[in-house]
Scaffold this motif. Structure first.
Motif, PDB file in Angstrom:
ATOM      1  N   GLY A 219       0.811  -1.211   0.000  1.00 40.95           N
ATOM      2  CA  GLY A 219       0.000   0.000   0.000  1.00 40.95           C
ATOM      3  C   GLY A 219       0.840   1.255   0.000  1.00 40.95           C
ATOM      4  O   GLY A 219       1.907   1.318   0.629  1.00 40.95           O
ATOM      5  N   GLY A 220       0.369   2.266  -0.715  1.00 36.44           N
ATOM      6  CA  GLY A 220       1.108   3.515  -0.800  1.00 36.44           C
ATOM      7  C   GLY A 220       1.215   4.254   0.519  1.00 36.44           C
ATOM      8  O   GLY A 220       2.130   5.069   0.706  1.00 36.44           O
ATOM      9  N   GLN A 221       0.299   4.000   1.475  1.00 31.94           N
ATOM     10  CA  GLN A 221       0.327   4.658   2.780  1.00 31.94           C
ATOM     11  C   GLN A 221       0.858   3.756   3.892  1.00 31.94           C
ATOM     12  O   GLN A 221       0.966   4.193   5.041  1.00 31.94           O
ATOM     13  CB  GLN A 221      -1.092   5.124   3.137  1.00 31.94           C
ATOM     14  N   ASP A 222       1.175   2.523   3.573  1.00 34.33           N
ATOM     15  CA  ASP A 222       1.627   1.561   4.576  1.00 34.33           C
ATOM     16  C   ASP A 222       3.148   1.625   4.703  1.00 34.33           C
ATOM     17  O   ASP A 222       3.883   0.876   4.057  1.00 34.33           O
ATOM     18  CB  ASP A 222       1.176   0.150   4.177  1.00 34.33           C
ATOM     19  N   MET A 223       3.629   2.512   5.556  1.00 38.30           N
ATOM     20  CA  MET A 223       5.071   2.731   5.662  1.00 38.30           C
ATOM     21  C   MET A 223       5.798   1.527   6.243  1.00 38.30           C
ATOM     22  O   MET A 223       6.953   1.264   5.895  1.00 38.30           O
ATOM     23  CB  MET A 223       5.359   3.987   6.479  1.00 38.30           C
ATOM     24  N   ARG A 224       5.131   0.773   7.130  1.00 36.87           N
ATOM     25  CA  ARG A 224       5.780  -0.415   7.690  1.00 36.87           C
ATOM     26  C   ARG A 224       5.993  -1.465   6.605  1.00 36.87           C
ATOM     27  O   ARG A 224       7.061  -2.074   6.512  1.00 36.87           O
ATOM     28  CB  ARG A 224       4.913  -0.988   8.817  1.00 36.87           C
ATOM     29  N   ALA A 225       4.960  -1.656   5.768  1.00 34.96           N
ATOM     30  CA  ALA A 225       5.094  -2.612   4.669  1.00 34.96           C
ATOM     31  C   ALA A 225       6.160  -2.149   3.679  1.00 34.96           C
ATOM     32  O   ALA A 225       6.919  -2.964   3.142  1.00 34.96           O
ATOM     33  CB  ALA A 225       3.753  -2.796   3.957  1.00 34.96           C
ATOM     34  N   GLN A 226       6.227  -0.848   3.436  1.00 28.46           N
ATOM     35  CA  GLN A 226       7.248  -0.319   2.533  1.00 28.46           C
ATOM     36  C   GLN A 226       8.649  -0.546   3.081  1.00 28.46           C
ATOM     37  O   GLN A 226       9.565  -0.926   2.345  1.00 28.46           O
ATOM     38  CB  GLN A 226       7.008   1.175   2.301  1.00 28.46           C
ATOM     39  N   ALA A 227       8.815  -0.332   4.381  1.00 30.26           N
ATOM     40  CA  ALA A 227      10.118  -0.559   5.012  1.00 30.26           C
ATOM     41  C   ALA A 227      10.530  -2.018   4.900  1.00 30.26           C
ATOM     42  O   ALA A 227      11.689  -2.331   4.573  1.00 30.26           O
ATOM     43  CB  ALA A 227      10.072  -0.121   6.473  1.00 30.26           C
ATOM     44  N   ASN A 228       9.599  -2.923   5.152  1.00 38.56           N
ATOM     45  CA  ASN A 228       9.899  -4.345   5.050  1.00 38.56           C
ATOM     46  C   ASN A 228      10.234  -4.743   3.620  1.00 38.56           C
ATOM     47  O   ASN A 228      11.136  -5.553   3.377  1.00 38.56           O
ATOM     48  CB  ASN A 228       8.718  -5.172   5.557  1.00 38.56           C
ATOM     49  N   PHE A 229       9.485  -4.177   2.677  1.00 35.27           N
ATOM     50  CA  PHE A 229       9.722  -4.475   1.267  1.00 35.27           C
ATOM     51  C   PHE A 229      11.121  -4.042   0.843  1.00 35.27           C
ATOM     52  O   PHE A 229      11.865  -4.803   0.202  1.00 35.27           O
ATOM     53  CB  PHE A 229       8.664  -3.766   0.415  1.00 35.27           C
ATOM     54  N   ILE A 230      11.518  -2.832   1.217  1.00 35.89           N
ATOM     55  CA  ILE A 230      12.842  -2.330   0.845  1.00 35.89           C
ATOM     56  C   ILE A 230      13.939  -3.151   1.516  1.00 35.89           C
ATOM     57  O   ILE A 230      14.968  -3.466   0.896  1.00 35.89           O
ATOM     58  CB  ILE A 230      12.963  -0.837   1.200  1.00 35.89           C
ATOM     59  N   ALA A 231      13.710  -3.540   2.756  1.00 34.65           N
ATOM     60  CA  ALA A 231      14.689  -4.379   3.446  1.00 34.65           C
ATOM     61  C   ALA A 231      14.864  -5.717   2.719  1.00 34.65           C
ATOM     62  O   ALA A 231      15.983  -6.205   2.554  1.00 34.65           O
ATOM     63  CB  ALA A 231      14.252  -4.612   4.893  1.00 34.65           C
TER      64      ALA A 231
END
Length: 238
Positions: A219-231
């Protein structure tokens, strides 16, 4: 896992979590290296602003390359425009395109604004996995675009039924998107070389694609998911 032997953070004095946190924040928000260093200091982490610059130069372009494989397909309605970026006192041109939904199609930093540069940009965009041959290409009155499109159609590089539209008001969506890049560039106080600009801009665009929700299942607003994805992209634990 064999790939983990070549972790990109090997030899760094900080953990991957700290490096990727700094990378995400710098590429997503209009913030200077010195302000980011102060934010990290508030968390008990002493990092010099020049170290943050080196992290961005080392990992921003890698982030963009790795994000590409996970993007949702864009539509066939392209909105193409170029904006100005100053590098060491000299104006250069950042070609950018979004689709009718505002999703980023591609970008290209160029020293020139001519037919050859337009062709390079279209070829780069067409080579991406998340793009399709456009039904329509909306541009401004720059005469280089009709020449580039005509040449590429004749060469079979562009779908011959693609329709070119030179209509400025239809390009408002990409012109609005330029503003985000401009805000980020201003906070970074400009660029010292073409290569540092290219790497930083690649990171800005990659983070924008993630925050626009272009990555599948993130999700574009899900910063936790974005952090995990980048990691996960960098084979490290968030």
């Amino acid at each position: 896992m064999a790939a983990r032997r070549d972790l990109p953070f090997k030899g760094r004095h900080f953990t991957s979590e700290v490096i990727l946190w700094a990378l995400r924040w710098y590429l997503a928000f209009p913030i200077s290296y010195r302000d980011l260093a102060a934010m990290l200091s508030d968390r008990g982490i002493a990092v010099d602003h020049t170290t943050l610059f080196r992290w961005v130069q080392a990992y921003a372009a890698k982030l963009e390359q790795r994000v590409r494989r996970h993007l949702r397909p864009c539509t066939g309605s392209w909105r193409v425009d170029e904006t100005y970026i100053k590098i060491k006192g000299v104006w250069t041109y950042l070609y950018r395109a979004v689709d009718s939904l505002g999703q980023t199609i591609d970008f290209l930093l160029s020293a020139r604004r001519d037919t050859a540069a337009a062709k390079r940009f279209f070829r780069k965009a067409l080579a991406q996995l998340h793009t399709v041959n456009p039904r329509t290409v909306t541009v401004d009155k720059n005469p280089a675009y009709p020449r580039a499109v005509a040449d590429m159609k004749r060469a079979g590089e562009l779908w011959r039924f693609s329709r070119l539209r030179q209509c400025k008001y239809l390009n408002n969506i990409v012109e609005q998107d330029h503003r985000r890049v401009k805000r980020l560039v201003r906070s970074g106080l400009g660029f010292g070389s073409f290569q540092t600009a290219r790497r930083s801009l690649a990171g800005y665009e990659a983070m924008a694609m993630i925050r626009k929700g272009q990555v599948r299942d993130i999700g574009g607003q899900d910063m936790r998911a974005q952090a995990n994805f980048i990691a996960e992209l960098f084979l490290s634990a968030a």
